[in-house]
Design a protein around this motif. Structure first.
Motif, short mmCIF file in Angstrom:
data_model
loop_
_atom_site.label_atom_id
_atom_site.label_comp_id
_atom_site.label_asym_id
_atom_site.label_seq_id
_atom_site.Cartn_x
_atom_site.Cartn_y
_atom_site.Cartn_z
N TYR A 101 5.82 2.82 -2.30
CA TYR A 101 5.12 2.28 -1.23
C TYR A 101 5.80 0.95 -0.40
O TYR A 101 6.21 1.09 0.58
CB TYR A 101 3.96 1.77 -1.29
N TRP A 106 7.82 1.37 6.53
CA TRP A 106 6.68 1.95 7.14
C TRP A 106 6.70 1.63 8.83
O TRP A 106 6.16 2.24 9.62
CB TRP A 106 5.19 1.38 6.74
N VAL A 112 2.02 8.86 10.48
CA VAL A 112 2.28 9.27 9.06
C VAL A 112 1.23 10.28 8.77
O VAL A 112 -0.12 10.29 8.74
CB VAL A 112 2.17 8.36 8.06
N TRP A 130 -3.76 1.82 1.68
CA TRP A 130 -2.78 0.67 1.58
C TRP A 130 -2.18 0.53 3.03
O TRP A 130 -2.09 -0.61 3.67
CB TRP A 130 -1.70 1.16 0.65
N LEU A 131 -1.70 1.74 3.80
CA LEU A 131 -1.17 1.74 5.07
C LEU A 131 -2.21 1.02 6.02
O LEU A 131 -1.79 0.45 7.04
CB LEU A 131 -0.87 2.99 5.51
N LYS A 132 -3.35 1.53 5.93
CA LYS A 132 -4.30 0.78 7.02
C LYS A 132 -4.50 -0.57 6.79
O LYS A 132 -4.75 -1.32 7.72
CB LYS A 132 -5.81 1.60 6.97
N HIS A 135 -0.73 -1.73 7.81
CA HIS A 135 -0.18 -1.44 9.05
C HIS A 135 -1.22 -0.63 9.80
O HIS A 135 -1.34 0.35 10.06
CB HIS A 135 1.29 -0.75 8.97
N ILE A 140 -2.93 8.09 11.30
CA ILE A 140 -2.81 8.55 9.79
C ILE A 140 -3.47 9.98 9.99
O ILE A 140 -4.55 10.02 10.45
CB ILE A 140 -3.23 7.91 8.63
#
Length: 259
Positions: A101, A106, A112, A130-132, A135, A140
């Motif tokens: 990650y 990103w 994604v 983790w992405l939300k 970022h 998503i």
């Protein structure tokens, strides 16, 4: 970015990601594919990864232990019956996923997509979480057998880190979604075939539109997978017997809810 997560078998490149990348790229979009399941196997150890992947749903439970920390102790106690030292393996898995990650840029992605098939749901949800967190501007989308029909609807109700799910094959849906995002289409969700999305407190699902023939599809793009095999420092000297999947048809005469 289209990604394939654990616990797909590391001997196989993802045919789902490969087909989507090549098709969407042929429509003029800048898209990449990443085989995070192979990267995880390299960091975790091929033998250790294969031991977990060989059991149905055991890999999902390891990822669930990381996603649902309040249930981790109970999950690991159950896993001990199948995998000795399950606690140590879970810690190593977390370190491997965190490393992958952190090493991913990103910020260069607007969307994604996670291809979610057998034993890939909870690891995908963990990365989406983790992405939300880091970022929130990145959209998503989930697709695959694990989010079809009612499964996708339920997933959107339970997991706010996922923006959309695709019900059915992804080529047309992903192309329409990217076209709408690129053109700043108002209410873009309304115009994407097979998309499952939130509208206020309700979950809506658009009608599917699938490819009628496979012949026009370009060859799947497996470059990332084979670049990893030849360039990853933990894989270069390992003998990985890779198997290239071949898809000759699609569809199934049955309509099982779980699929």
């Amino acid at each position: 970015l289209i990604v394939s997560m654990p616990w797909a078998e590391f001997q196989f490149p993802s045919i789902q990601a490969g087909c989507l990348v090549s098709y969407v790229r042929s429509k003029g979009f800048d898209v990449e594919g990443r085989h995070f399941h192979l990267e995880t196997a390299a960091l975790l150890g091929l033998q250790e990864y294969d031991e977990v992947a060989s059991y149905d749903y055991i890999g999902e439970l390891f990822a669930a232990a990381l996603l649902f920390s309040q249930r981790k102790k109970k999950i690991l106690k159950y896993l001990q019956k199948y995998i000795p030292n399950s606690g140590k393996l879970a810690d190593n898995l977390l370190r491997a996923l965190q490393r992958i990650y952190r090493q991913t840029d990103w910020e260069k992605y607007d969307l994604v997509g996670f291809t979610v098939n057998y034993d890939q749901l909870f690891s995908s949800l963990l990365f989406a979480l983790w992405l939300k967190r880091d970022h929130p501007e990145i959209k998503i989308v989930f697709g695959g057998t694990c989010v079809r029909n009612e499964l996708g609807t339920a997933l959107l109700r339970c997991f706010p880190q996922v923006d959309w799910c695709v019900d059915g094959e992804g080529e047309i849906a992903l192309t329409e979604l990217l076209t709408g995002l690129a053109e700043n289409t108002i209410d873009v969700e309304d115009h994407v075939s097979g998309l499952i999305y939130r509208e206020g407190e309700n979950i809506k699902r658009n009608q599917r539109r699938q490819l009628s023939k496979l012949d026009p599809l370009p060859d799947p793009d497996f470059d990332h997978y084979f670049n990893l095999l030849s360039g990853h420092h933990l894989l270069v000297d390992r003998e990985v017997f890779s198997i290239i999947p071949l898809e000759c048809s699609r569809g199934c005469p049955h309509h099982c809810t779980f699929c």
